[in-house]
Scaffold this active site. Sequence first.
Site, mmCIF file in Angstrom:
data_model
loop_
_atom_site.group_PDB
_atom_site.id
_atom_site.type_symbol
_atom_site.label_atom_id
_atom_site.label_comp_id
_atom_site.label_asym_id
_atom_site.label_seq_id
_atom_site.Cartn_x
_atom_site.Cartn_y
_atom_site.Cartn_z
ATOM 1 C CG HIS A 113 -0.195 -0.006 2.515
ATOM 2 N ND1 HIS A 113 0.130 -1.151 3.209
ATOM 3 C CD2 HIS A 113 0.302 1.019 3.268
ATOM 4 C CE1 HIS A 113 0.782 -0.840 4.313
ATOM 5 N NE2 HIS A 113 0.903 0.472 4.366
ATOM 6 C CG HIS A 115 1.533 5.611 4.003
ATOM 7 N ND1 HIS A 115 0.506 5.715 4.906
ATOM 8 C CD2 HIS A 115 1.950 4.324 4.055
ATOM 9 C CE1 HIS A 115 0.308 4.552 5.489
ATOM 10 N NE2 HIS A 115 1.177 3.679 4.990
ATOM 11 C CD GLU A 119 2.907 6.093 7.380
ATOM 12 O OE1 GLU A 119 1.997 6.564 8.082
ATOM 13 O OE2 GLU A 119 3.212 4.877 7.353
ATOM 14 C CG HIS A 132 4.741 1.196 4.133
ATOM 15 N ND1 HIS A 132 4.027 1.826 5.128
ATOM 16 C CD2 HIS A 132 5.885 1.920 3.979
ATOM 17 C CE1 HIS A 132 4.705 2.886 5.554
ATOM 18 N NE2 HIS A 132 5.832 2.956 4.873
ATOM 19 C CB THR A 200 2.929 3.368 10.025
ATOM 20 O OG1 THR A 200 2.207 2.948 8.857
ATOM 21 C CG2 THR A 200 4.402 3.024 9.881
#
Length: 250
Positions: A113, A115, A119, A132, A200
Site C-alpha cells: 500500500h 502513503h 511516512e 510499504h 504505522t
Amino acid sequence: MKNVLLAVFLMVALVPVAFAGGHGGEVHWGYHGDIGPEYWGDLSPDFHMCKDGKSQTPIDIVSAVEADQPELTFNYEDTTLAVINNGHTIKANYGEGSSISVDGKTYQLLQFHFHSLSENKVEGSYFPLEAHLVHQATDGSLAVVGILFEEGAANPLLERLWGYTPSKVNSTTTVGSASINVSDLLPESADYYGFTGSLTTPPCSEGVKWMVLQNNPTVSPAQIAKFRSFFNDQETKRPIQPLNGRVVYK
C-alpha cells in the site's frame, strides 16, 4: 492464535473501520481531527501501543551507521490485479508464493500500500510517495520493505494501479485477466536502511523488521496528484516517532 489474529488484521489493515476485538466493536480511526494519530492510543485499549510504544514507526532516518547488513533477496511472482480503495490508502493484497529472504529467514508478501507524503523521512526530508510491502514469516514475525519515491518520470505500475483504483471508498476493482508484479516498483539496488519498528497504523504493534530501500524510483507529479485526489488531497501519513535510542543501519 495471536499470530493468526495478527495475520488476519494485516490482510484487512488500513481499512476505515479498524476492529478492536473484545472492547465494544468498531473503532474508527483516521489521519485528521479527533480520530487522528495523536488520539489513536486513546481510541481503544487495543491501540495503546500507539502512545505507549517505544519503538514506533515512522522515523526520521538520520546518521545511519554503516554496517555489513544481511542481504535482502526478493522472490516476487505475478499476482491478479486487484486494487482496493479503503479510504486511507490504495492497497493490493498479494497471492501466495511471493516472499523476501533476509538473514536466513523467509517472509511471505501479504499486501502492499502507499502513503503520501512519505511516512519515513531521510535526513529531515519527506518524499512525495512511499510504498510499504508488508510480509510475515511462519512464526508470525513481520517485515516491511519501504520504498521512497522521488519526483520524476512516471512509474508504469503505478499508472496501472491508479487507473483501476475505484473512487468509491471500501471497494475493490479486480481484473481477472490481468496481473501485476510488485517487483516493478523496486529500484535496481537492494541496499537498505534497517531498524526495528512498528506498524504505522493502529494497533501500532511493535517488533516489526523495517528495511527502507536507500535508492529511490520515480513517480510523476501527475501520479502524485492522482493518488492524493482519492483522499481529498489530504496527507495519509503518521507523524514521525522518536527513535528512543534505536540505531538505524545502512
